[in-house]
Design an enzyme around this catalytic site. Structure first.
Site, PDB file in Angstrom:
ATOM      1  N   LYS A  13     -20.155  11.996 -36.913  1.00 43.53           N
ATOM      2  CA  LYS A  13     -19.163  11.403 -35.999  1.00 43.53           C
ATOM      3  C   LYS A  13     -18.192  10.489 -36.753  1.00 43.53           C
ATOM      4  O   LYS A  13     -16.986  10.569 -36.576  1.00 43.53           O
ATOM      5  CB  LYS A  13     -19.855  10.552 -34.912  1.00 43.53           C
ATOM      6  CG  LYS A  13     -20.775  11.305 -33.991  1.00 43.53           C
ATOM      7  CD  LYS A  13     -21.272  10.413 -32.846  1.00 43.53           C
ATOM      8  CE  LYS A  13     -22.160   9.259 -33.293  1.00 43.53           C
ATOM      9  NZ  LYS A  13     -23.464   9.672 -33.841  1.00 43.53           N
ATOM     10  N   ARG A  88     -22.820   6.141 -24.901  1.00 43.12           N
ATOM     11  CA  ARG A  88     -24.087   6.744 -25.315  1.00 43.12           C
ATOM     12  C   ARG A  88     -25.064   6.869 -24.154  1.00 43.12           C
ATOM     13  O   ARG A  88     -26.195   7.299 -24.360  1.00 43.12           O
ATOM     14  CB  ARG A  88     -24.720   5.877 -26.399  1.00 43.12           C
ATOM     15  CG  ARG A  88     -24.529   6.407 -27.809  1.00 43.12           C
ATOM     16  CD  ARG A  88     -25.096   5.374 -28.773  1.00 43.12           C
ATOM     17  NE  ARG A  88     -25.572   5.941 -29.984  1.00 43.12           N
ATOM     18  CZ  ARG A  88     -24.956   5.817 -31.162  1.00 43.12           C
ATOM     19  NH1 ARG A  88     -23.819   5.176 -31.253  1.00 43.12           N
ATOM     20  NH2 ARG A  88     -25.488   6.331 -32.234  1.00 43.12           N
ATOM     21  N   ARG A 127     -27.759   9.284 -46.911  1.00 39.71           N
ATOM     22  CA  ARG A 127     -26.446   8.690 -46.641  1.00 39.71           C
ATOM     23  C   ARG A 127     -26.295   7.341 -47.362  1.00 39.71           C
ATOM     24  O   ARG A 127     -27.210   6.530 -47.370  1.00 39.71           O
ATOM     25  CB  ARG A 127     -26.315   8.490 -45.128  1.00 39.71           C
ATOM     26  CG  ARG A 127     -25.043   7.785 -44.698  1.00 39.71           C
ATOM     27  CD  ARG A 127     -24.698   8.088 -43.271  1.00 39.71           C
ATOM     28  NE  ARG A 127     -25.559   7.492 -42.284  1.00 39.71           N
ATOM     29  CZ  ARG A 127     -25.416   7.677 -40.962  1.00 39.71           C
ATOM     30  NH1 ARG A 127     -24.466   8.447 -40.505  1.00 39.71           N
ATOM     31  NH2 ARG A 127     -26.243   7.111 -40.116  1.00 39.71           N
ATOM     32  N   ARG A 162     -27.828   1.945 -45.114  1.00 37.09           N
ATOM     33  CA  ARG A 162     -28.040   1.207 -43.871  1.00 37.09           C
ATOM     34  C   ARG A 162     -29.531   0.989 -43.665  1.00 37.09           C
ATOM     35  O   ARG A 162     -30.323   1.887 -43.914  1.00 37.09           O
ATOM     36  CB  ARG A 162     -27.468   2.016 -42.704  1.00 37.09           C
ATOM     37  CG  ARG A 162     -26.089   1.602 -42.304  1.00 37.09           C
ATOM     38  CD  ARG A 162     -25.483   2.585 -41.351  1.00 37.09           C
ATOM     39  NE  ARG A 162     -26.291   2.818 -40.148  1.00 37.09           N
ATOM     40  CZ  ARG A 162     -25.920   3.618 -39.155  1.00 37.09           C
ATOM     41  NH1 ARG A 162     -24.771   4.252 -39.213  1.00 37.09           N
ATOM     42  NH2 ARG A 162     -26.691   3.774 -38.108  1.00 37.09           N
ATOM     43  N   ARG A 173     -34.250   7.040 -33.182  1.00 35.37           N
ATOM     44  CA  ARG A 173     -32.821   7.205 -32.847  1.00 35.37           C
ATOM     45  C   ARG A 173     -32.582   8.592 -32.249  1.00 35.37           C
ATOM     46  O   ARG A 173     -31.798   8.735 -31.309  1.00 35.37           O
ATOM     47  CB  ARG A 173     -31.952   6.997 -34.089  1.00 35.37           C
ATOM     48  CG  ARG A 173     -31.759   5.515 -34.414  1.00 35.37           C
ATOM     49  CD  ARG A 173     -31.370   5.276 -35.852  1.00 35.37           C
ATOM     50  NE  ARG A 173     -30.092   5.815 -36.217  1.00 35.37           N
ATOM     51  CZ  ARG A 173     -29.699   5.981 -37.500  1.00 35.37           C
ATOM     52  NH1 ARG A 173     -30.521   5.658 -38.482  1.00 35.37           N
ATOM     53  NH2 ARG A 173     -28.517   6.457 -37.764  1.00 35.37           N
TER      54      ARG A 173
HETATM   55  P1  ADP Z   1     -25.634   6.617 -35.694  1.00 31.61           P
HETATM   56  O1  ADP Z   1     -24.735   7.456 -34.861  1.00 31.61           O
HETATM   57  O2  ADP Z   1     -25.790   7.133 -37.081  1.00 31.61           O
HETATM   58  O3  ADP Z   1     -26.961   6.337 -35.040  1.00 31.61           O
HETATM   59  P2  ADP Z   1     -24.104   4.123 -35.139  1.00 31.61           P
HETATM   60  O4  ADP Z   1     -23.488   3.291 -36.197  1.00 31.61           O
HETATM   61  O5  ADP Z   1     -23.196   4.810 -34.172  1.00 31.61           O
HETATM   62  O6  ADP Z   1     -25.009   5.182 -35.923  1.00 31.61           O
HETATM   63  O7  ADP Z   1     -25.137   3.237 -34.289  1.00 31.61           O
HETATM   64  C1  ADP Z   1     -26.134   2.472 -34.887  1.00 31.61           C
HETATM   65  C2  ADP Z   1     -27.000   1.821 -33.828  1.00 31.61           C
HETATM   66  O8  ADP Z   1     -26.201   0.906 -33.056  1.00 31.61           O
HETATM   67  C3  ADP Z   1     -27.597   2.772 -32.800  1.00 31.61           C
HETATM   68  O9  ADP Z   1     -28.816   3.333 -33.255  1.00 31.61           O
HETATM   69  C4  ADP Z   1     -27.802   1.851 -31.598  1.00 31.61           C
HETATM   70  O10 ADP Z   1     -28.970   1.069 -31.748  1.00 31.61           O
HETATM   71  C5  ADP Z   1     -26.601   0.920 -31.679  1.00 31.61           C
HETATM   72  N1  ADP Z   1     -25.460   1.414 -30.854  1.00 31.61           N
HETATM   73  C6  ADP Z   1     -24.280   1.896 -31.315  1.00 31.61           C
HETATM   74  N2  ADP Z   1     -23.479   2.282 -30.298  1.00 31.61           N
HETATM   75  C7  ADP Z   1     -24.183   2.061 -29.153  1.00 31.61           C
HETATM   76  C8  ADP Z   1     -23.918   2.265 -27.762  1.00 31.61           C
HETATM   77  N3  ADP Z   1     -22.770   2.827 -27.330  1.00 31.61           N
HETATM   78  N4  ADP Z   1     -24.897   1.889 -26.879  1.00 31.61           N
HETATM   79  C9  ADP Z   1     -26.036   1.348 -27.277  1.00 31.61           C
HETATM   80  N5  ADP Z   1     -26.360   1.135 -28.573  1.00 31.61           N
HETATM   81  C10 ADP Z   1     -25.444   1.485 -29.516  1.00 31.61           C
END
Ligand code: ADP
Ligand code: ZN
Length: 223
Positions: A13, A88, A127, A162, A173
């Site tokens: 993404k 999400r 990553r 990360r 996740r």
């Molecule tokens: P990835 O898509 O690789 O899991 P992100 O950087 O998008 O990584 O998100 C990292 C973490 O941040 C997620 O696992 C979640 O805990 C939190 N997070 C990110 N966006 C949201 C969202 N829209 N709602 C709830 N938690 C979120």
């Protein structure tokens, strides 16, 4: 123009969003990046979010929706935005529709990325991310390694992993994705603005290839 990046963790993404941002000239807003910045700075929000993120759980809706609602008020995103990692949950998607409607806007395109699960885990553990906050370029030690080990090609800063990019956290996740996020595919399919793409080395399609396809789709369909 409002574009949403949808997909399980590790599908690319962020990579697709960062290429589209340059092509379309509209900012990329990643809720994950915003949370990580707060965690790094040790803010109250950061301390709260870390409890969920470190376990691979979603941050609660009220916190996340409030954060995005405020971000959508800022002047740089009035012409367009690429939301990377938001919404999400169905609740987040419904609230986003309400917020946009009040502004006379709507979700114009949802880019839904899919990748086979075994590839996802491999992609996430390999990553690496540029530690320079202005750069944040994403590398993959197998698919897209930096020229010099541990160093960003673009800015020379150190590459880091990360904290939540480990096998254990990835599994929860993925669970969060399948339970809470995947219903959004149907949600947006019904709205008629879903663009789905497979990102996989088996068909030789990575994020950068999909970004080209999406940019062409936007142009061809006058989105
Ligand atoms: P990835 O898509 O690789 O899991 P992100 O950087 O998008 O990584 O998100 C990292 C973490 O941040 C997620 O696992 C979640 O805990 C939190 N997070 C990110 N966006 C949201 C969202 N829209 N709602 C709830 N938690 C979120
Ligand atoms: Zn860099």
């Amino acid at each position: 123009m409002v574009i949403i990046m949808l997909g399980a963790p590790g599908t690319g993404k962020g990579t697709v969003a960062s290429i589209l941002t340059k092509k379309l000239g509209i900012p990329q807003v990643s809720t994950g990046d915003i949370f990580r910045k707060h965690i790094k700075e040790g803010t109250k929000l950061g301390k709260l979010a870390e409890k969920y993120i470190s376990k691979g759980n979603l941050v609660p809706d009220d916190i996340t929706i409030g954060l995005v609602e405020n971000r959508l008020e800022e002047s740089d995103v009035q012409e367009g935005i690429i939301l990377d990692g938001f919404p999400r949950t169905v609740k987040q998607a419904e609230e986003l529709d309400n917020i946009l409607e009040k502004k006379g806007k709507k979700v114009d395109l949802v880019v839904n990325l899919t990748t086979p699960e075994e590839e996802i885990i491999e992609r996430i553990v390999s990553r690496r991310i540029c530690s320079n906050q202005e750069c944040k370029t994403v590398y993959n030690l197998i698919l897209n390694p930096p020229k010099q080990e541990g160093i960003c090609d673009k800015c020379g800063s150190e590459l880091v992993q990360r904290k939540d990019d480990n096998v254990e956290t990835v599994k929860s996740r993925l669970n969060s994705y399948f339970e809470q996020t995947s219903p959004l595919v149907e949600y947006y399919e019904k709205q008629g603005n879903l663009y789905s793409a497979l990102v996989s080395k088996t068909i030789d399609k990575l994020g950068k290839d999909v970004a080209e396809d999406v940019a062409k789709y936007i142009k061809d369909n006058n989105i």
